[in-house]
Design a protein around this motif. Structure first.
Motif, PDB file in Angstrom:
ATOM      1  N   GLU A 127       0.854  -1.187   0.000  1.00 12.71           N
ATOM      2  CA  GLU A 127       0.000   0.000   0.000  1.00 12.71           C
ATOM      3  C   GLU A 127       0.889   1.235   0.000  1.00 12.71           C
ATOM      4  N   LEU A 128       0.963   1.895  -1.138  1.00 16.32           N
ATOM      5  CA  LEU A 128       1.809   3.078  -1.254  1.00 16.32           C
ATOM      6  C   LEU A 128       1.110   4.283  -0.648  1.00 16.32           C
ATOM      7  N   ARG A 129       1.805   4.947   0.271  1.00 16.90           N
ATOM      8  CA  ARG A 129       1.298   6.186   0.870  1.00 16.90           C
ATOM      9  C   ARG A 129       2.405   7.215   0.880  1.00 16.90           C
ATOM     10  N   THR A 130       2.056   8.434   0.505  1.00 17.20           N
ATOM     11  CA  THR A 130       3.025   9.526   0.506  1.00 17.20           C
ATOM     12  C   THR A 130       2.674  10.605   1.529  1.00 17.20           C
ATOM     13  N   THR A 131       1.531  10.477   2.176  1.00 13.47           N
ATOM     14  CA  THR A 131       1.158  11.390   3.254  1.00 13.47           C
ATOM     15  C   THR A 131       0.741  10.552   4.450  1.00 13.47           C
ATOM     16  N   HIS A 132       1.090  11.027   5.639  1.00 11.84           N
ATOM     17  CA  HIS A 132       0.807  10.283   6.861  1.00 11.84           C
ATOM     18  C   HIS A 132       0.339  11.243   7.943  1.00 11.84           C
ATOM     19  N   GLN A 133      -0.740  10.877   8.577  1.00  9.86           N
ATOM     20  CA  GLN A 133      -1.299  11.681   9.664  1.00  9.86           C
ATOM     21  C   GLN A 133      -1.138  10.917  10.971  1.00  9.86           C
ATOM     22  N   ARG A 134      -0.598  11.589  11.963  1.00 10.24           N
ATOM     23  CA  ARG A 134      -0.357  10.925  13.241  1.00 10.24           C
ATOM     24  C   ARG A 134      -1.684  10.514  13.871  1.00 10.24           C
ATOM     25  N   THR A 135      -1.802   9.226  14.169  1.00 12.94           N
ATOM     26  CA  THR A 135      -3.038   8.666  14.713  1.00 12.94           C
ATOM     27  C   THR A 135      -2.697   7.710  15.835  1.00 12.94           C
ATOM     28  N   ASP A 136      -3.475   7.745  16.903  1.00 18.03           N
ATOM     29  CA  ASP A 136      -3.254   6.830  18.015  1.00 18.03           C
ATOM     30  C   ASP A 136      -3.369   5.383  17.537  1.00 18.03           C
ATOM     31  N   GLY A 137      -2.447   4.556  17.995  1.00 15.87           N
ATOM     32  CA  GLY A 137      -2.480   3.149  17.646  1.00 15.87           C
ATOM     33  C   GLY A 137      -1.819   2.808  16.332  1.00 15.87           C
ATOM     34  N   GLU A 138      -1.283   3.818  15.629  1.00 13.96           N
ATOM     35  CA  GLU A 138      -0.625   3.579  14.349  1.00 13.96           C
ATOM     36  C   GLU A 138       0.819   4.077  14.403  1.00 13.96           C
ATOM     37  N   LEU A 139       1.691   3.320  13.755  1.00 14.87           N
ATOM     38  CA  LEU A 139       3.104   3.684  13.683  1.00 14.87           C
ATOM     39  C   LEU A 139       3.492   3.791  12.215  1.00 14.87           C
ATOM     40  N   ASP A 140       3.847   5.003  11.778  1.00 12.42           N
ATOM     41  CA  ASP A 140       4.290   5.242  10.408  1.00 12.42           C
ATOM     42  C   ASP A 140       5.802   5.426  10.403  1.00 12.42           C
ATOM     43  N   ILE A 141       6.476   4.672   9.513  1.00 14.77           N
ATOM     44  CA  ILE A 141       7.938   4.772   9.408  1.00 14.77           C
ATOM     45  C   ILE A 141       8.288   5.038   7.954  1.00 14.77           C
ATOM     46  N   PRO A 142       8.062   6.252   7.491  1.00 16.82           N
ATOM     47  CA  PRO A 142       8.331   6.550   6.080  1.00 16.82           C
ATOM     48  C   PRO A 142       9.814   6.733   5.797  1.00 16.82           C
ATOM     49  N   VAL A 143      10.200   6.446   4.586  1.00 10.60           N
ATOM     50  CA  VAL A 143      11.534   6.747   4.070  1.00 10.60           C
ATOM     51  C   VAL A 143      11.326   7.519   2.770  1.00 10.60           C
ATOM     52  N   GLY A 144      11.931   8.686   2.676  1.00  7.52           N
ATOM     53  CA  GLY A 144      11.654   9.528   1.517  1.00  7.52           C
ATOM     54  C   GLY A 144      10.200   9.941   1.460  1.00  7.52           C
ATOM     55  N   SER A 145       9.572  10.128   2.632  1.00 10.52           N
ATOM     56  CA  SER A 145       8.181  10.570   2.772  1.00 10.52           C
ATOM     57  C   SER A 145       7.163   9.551   2.282  1.00 10.52           C
ATOM     58  N   GLN A 146       7.571   8.284   2.114  1.00 10.37           N
ATOM     59  CA  GLN A 146       6.589   7.307   1.671  1.00 10.37           C
ATOM     60  C   GLN A 146       6.729   5.979   2.412  1.00 10.37           C
ATOM     61  N   THR A 147       5.603   5.290   2.527  1.00  8.57           N
ATOM     62  CA  THR A 147       5.575   3.910   2.993  1.00  8.57           C
ATOM     63  C   THR A 147       4.901   3.077   1.910  1.00  8.57           C
ATOM     64  N   ASP A 148       5.256   1.801   1.852  1.00 15.89           N
ATOM     65  CA  ASP A 148       4.655   0.951   0.820  1.00 15.89           C
ATOM     66  C   ASP A 148       4.240  -0.418   1.342  1.00 15.89           C
ATOM     67  N   LYS A 167       3.781   3.234  23.798  1.00 20.55           N
ATOM     68  CA  LYS A 167       2.611   3.383  22.936  1.00 20.55           C
ATOM     69  C   LYS A 167       2.095   2.003  22.548  1.00 20.55           C
ATOM     70  N   THR A 168       0.793   1.906  22.393  1.00 19.89           N
ATOM     71  CA  THR A 168       0.159   0.678  21.953  1.00 19.89           C
ATOM     72  C   THR A 168      -0.127   0.776  20.459  1.00 19.89           C
ATOM     73  N   ILE A 169       0.389  -0.182  19.696  1.00 17.38           N
ATOM     74  CA  ILE A 169       0.320  -0.122  18.240  1.00 17.38           C
ATOM     75  C   ILE A 169      -0.532  -1.258  17.700  1.00 17.38           C
ATOM     76  N   ARG A 170      -1.465  -0.900  16.802  1.00 14.98           N
ATOM     77  CA  ARG A 170      -2.306  -1.898  16.143  1.00 14.98           C
ATOM     78  C   ARG A 170      -2.108  -1.920  14.630  1.00 14.98           C
ATOM     79  N   LEU A 171      -1.432  -0.923  14.083  1.00 13.11           N
ATOM     80  CA  LEU A 171      -1.196  -0.865  12.642  1.00 13.11           C
ATOM     81  C   LEU A 171       0.162  -0.217  12.393  1.00 13.11           C
ATOM     82  N   VAL A 172       0.925  -0.810  11.484  1.00 13.15           N
ATOM     83  CA  VAL A 172       2.262  -0.306  11.159  1.00 13.15           C
ATOM     84  C   VAL A 172       2.364  -0.092   9.659  1.00 13.15           C
ATOM     85  N   ARG A 173       2.888   1.051   9.275  1.00 12.15           N
ATOM     86  CA  ARG A 173       3.203   1.312   7.873  1.00 12.15           C
ATOM     87  C   ARG A 173       4.707   1.555   7.774  1.00 12.15           C
ATOM     88  N   LEU A 174       5.341   0.931   6.799  1.00 11.53           N
ATOM     89  CA  LEU A 174       6.791   1.033   6.676  1.00 11.53           C
ATOM     90  C   LEU A 174       7.194   1.028   5.210  1.00 11.53           C
TER      91      LEU A 174
END
Length: 205
Positions: A127-148, A167-174
């Motif tokens: 799942e390609l994402r280039t924008t990320h919004q901080r949300t409880d329960g989610e961990l975004d780890i972008p490189v070059g502003s994107q996760t895939d 923090k309690t994490i239920r979803l990870v994007r990397l």
């Protein structure tokens, strides 16, 4: 004190990463684990930052040549800044994501290190994402502003932030350089874990 300890620990990890990078070794990939890099897309940017810092160092040396004491202090600080920038890239190279029989270890440089048991993974997908919004329960780890890669969990795992906050994490994007392989190998590990035979009951129990 906690903040100072976290900063010191982080910088030590960066220095160790420089040594590992120079000796072409990786951290945490022993025991048959599969490594998945994520630093390929950021190398040029990081070295661009380092080059700018070198130019700044040379410029400040010229500007401060009449104040040798100040010049030496600024020189040390600038050179240390270059070391830290290169160390950040080195840490990203030598600390990849690692998949083994029991868990997926999600990492970024020297400040994110999260172990996810494969039995806790509900789904993993491209799942390609280039924008990320901080949300409880989610961990975004972008490189070059994107996760895939997106990983959804059946139950939460605990993540500790840079300064040790829990923090309690239920979803990870990397991000992964070879996201397709990471997704496929993780799915296979999940299937194997789910199909593994249950341990026999203890006859003496």
């Amino acid at each position: 004190m906690r903040i100072a300890h976290a900063l010191l620990r982080h910088e030590l990890r960066l220095l160790v990463s420089l040594v590992l990078w120079a000796t072409k070794r990786r951290h945490g990939t022993g025991g048959g684990g599969q490594a998945f890099g994520y630093a390929r897309g950021q190398g040029a940017v990081m070295f661009g930052f380092a080059f700018v810092c070198v130019i700044e160092t040379l410029t400040m040396s010229v500007l401060l040549r009449h104040w040798p004491t100040v010049e030496r202090i600024v020189l040390v600080l600038d050179l240390y800044g270059v070391v830290i920038i290169v160390g950040l890239h080195a840490a990203s190279v030598v600390r990849p994501h690692v998949l083994n029989d029991g868990s997926l270890r999600v990492r970024y440089a020297a400040h994110v290190d999260l172990r996810i048991p494969v039995t806790h993974i509900a789904s993993v997908r491209r799942e390609l994402r280039t924008t990320h919004q901080r949300t409880d329960g989610e961990l975004d780890i972008p490189v070059g502003s994107q996760t895939d890669v997106t990983i959804e969990l059946t139950e939460p795992v605990t993540h500790f932030t840079f300064f040790g906050r829990q923090k309690t994490i239920r979803l990870v994007r990397l991000h992964a350089d070879d996201a397709d392989s990471l997704v496929q190998e993780t799915k296979e590990a999940i299937t194997q874990a789910r199909n593994a035979p249950s341990p026999l009951p203890d006859p003496l129990g």
